[in-house]
Motif scaffolding. Structure first.
Motif, mmCIF file in Angstrom:
data_model
loop_
_atom_site.group_PDB
_atom_site.id
_atom_site.type_symbol
_atom_site.label_atom_id
_atom_site.label_comp_id
_atom_site.label_asym_id
_atom_site.label_seq_id
_atom_site.Cartn_x
_atom_site.Cartn_y
_atom_site.Cartn_z
ATOM 1 N N LEU A 1 0.817 -1.215 0.000
ATOM 2 C CA LEU A 1 0.000 0.000 0.000
ATOM 3 C C LEU A 1 0.848 1.261 0.000
ATOM 4 O O LEU A 1 0.569 2.208 -0.752
ATOM 5 C CB LEU A 1 -0.928 0.004 1.223
ATOM 6 N N TYR A 2 1.890 1.304 0.828
ATOM 7 C CA TYR A 2 2.699 2.525 0.913
ATOM 8 C C TYR A 2 3.301 2.883 -0.442
ATOM 9 O O TYR A 2 3.245 4.039 -0.869
ATOM 10 C CB TYR A 2 3.817 2.388 1.956
ATOM 11 N N TYR A 3 3.863 1.888 -1.120
ATOM 12 C CA TYR A 3 4.434 2.137 -2.448
ATOM 13 C C TYR A 3 3.370 2.679 -3.393
ATOM 14 O O TYR A 3 3.607 3.652 -4.124
ATOM 15 C CB TYR A 3 5.018 0.844 -3.014
ATOM 16 N N THR A 4 2.190 2.092 -3.368
ATOM 17 C CA THR A 4 1.145 2.421 -4.340
ATOM 18 C C THR A 4 0.533 3.794 -4.101
ATOM 19 O O THR A 4 0.067 4.431 -5.051
ATOM 20 C CB THR A 4 0.048 1.337 -4.331
ATOM 21 N N ILE A 5 0.536 4.268 -2.858
ATOM 22 C CA ILE A 5 -0.059 5.583 -2.598
ATOM 23 C C ILE A 5 0.973 6.702 -2.471
ATOM 24 O O ILE A 5 0.605 7.881 -2.522
ATOM 25 C CB ILE A 5 -0.945 5.586 -1.326
ATOM 26 N N CYS A 6 2.256 6.346 -2.339
ATOM 27 C CA CYS A 6 3.239 7.396 -2.068
ATOM 28 C C CYS A 6 4.470 7.437 -2.976
ATOM 29 O O CYS A 6 5.076 8.498 -3.128
ATOM 30 C CB CYS A 6 3.719 7.292 -0.611
ATOM 31 N N SER A 7 4.842 6.322 -3.560
ATOM 32 C CA SER A 7 6.075 6.304 -4.346
ATOM 33 C C SER A 7 5.917 7.047 -5.671
ATOM 34 O O SER A 7 4.893 6.923 -6.347
ATOM 35 C CB SER A 7 6.504 4.862 -4.632
#
Length: 299
Positions: free
Chosen positions: A111-117
């Motif tokens: 999730l972190y990669y998909t919403i922030c990277s």
């Protein structure tokens, strides 16, 4: 025809974007994979165009309302149905294409990669975000139908329509990776909403209108939890690393601020609409029930 092969990369069994690319190429004249959003070059990609669009929208709807003040409502049932059928289909298609692009990222990278990277902002997603932005321009026609049918123009309606178009623009320019969260939720709601209006325009009685408003409120709650978390983490990571955070988050500060402000206003406006509309109906129904009881006692 290719065989169905379900996988993380092909959640629908086929790669929908390839078929979309064929249609896109025939309409536009070049591959969807060649598209890039360039501010000032891509159509409707400047702030001036957005401002002019909003001003024109208000002039048309309020000017039209004034001009039709003494006229009879315009019968436009067929075009209204066609309009809602188109928006139901296009919302569903965009939602499916987005799910296809996002599912592998969520499953493989989290999730972190998909919403922030920054790397999660791909060329395919940029095109789909841009097409969603163009759809918001087209959705302004919703209000024109209200004017033609001489329906009351609610502040929530025209504020939401104009500002959502502006919101999509700011997130495109700001390249906010988290954009997909409000966009996919909005598309899911719109598939049901425009289907509802398509059916009711033909005279069908649909019982779940109240649940649509409930879904919209839930949508904004989820939006705000996610975007406030991302915005907080960005500012904590950038300016106060001593505060707990989960890292940097891609996108400009102005886009994040505008997104938080607009979506927060939507939540309060829709809650107020729900309170006024449905609580009032319950009060009227309760009052009629009491009157019937009083009459039966007298008899």
């Amino acid at each position: 025809m290719s065989k169905l092969q379900f996988s993380v990369e092909r959640p629908f069994g086929i790669y929908l974007f390839d078929y979309f690319d064929l249609v896109f190429s025939k309409i536009v004249g070049h591959s969807a994979k060649d598209f890039h959003f360039v501010q000032g070059v891509t159509p409707l990609s400047t702030l001036n165009e957005v401002i002019i669009g909003c001003v024109t929208y208000f002039v048309v709807i309020f000017g039209g309302q004034y001009l039709l003040k003494n006229a009879s409502p315009v019968k436009c049932k067929f075009f209204f149905q066609l309009h809602n059928a188109f928006l139901t289909i296009i919302s569903f298609v965009l939602l499916a294409l987005l799910v296809e692009q996002l599912a592998p990222k969520l499953i493989n990278k989290g999730l972190y990669y998909t919403i922030c990277s920054e790397d999660a902002w791909t060329q395919e997603l940029e095109l789909l975000y841009y097409l969603n932005y163009l759809v918001k321009w087209y959705e302004l026609i919703d209000t024109v139908f209200l004017v033609l049918k001489k329906k009351k123009l609610e502040f929530l309606h025209y504020f939401h329509h104009s500002m959502t178009m502006a919101l999509c623009y700011t997130q495109l320019v700001g390249r906010t990776t988290v954009s997909w969260v409000p966009i996919t939720l909005n598309l899911a709601v719109h598939v049901l909403m425009y289907y509802y209006y398509f059916r009711t325009a033909s005279g069908a009685r649909i019982w779940w209108k109240q649940y649509l408003t409930t879904m919209q409120i839930i949508q904004f709650v989820i939006d705000l939890v996610v975007i406030y978390s991302c915005t907080y983490s960005y500012f904590a990571f950038t300016y106060a690393k001593s505060l707990p955070n989960f890292g940097d988050c891609a996108g400009t500060e102005s886009a994040a601020a505008f997104g938080c402000a607009i979506l927060t206003s939507y939540l309060f406006l829709f809650i107020n609409f729900y309170r006024i509309t449905y609580n009032k109906k319950k009060a009227i129904a309760a009052s009629k029930k009491d009157q019937m009881k009083t009459k039966s006692k007298k008899i």
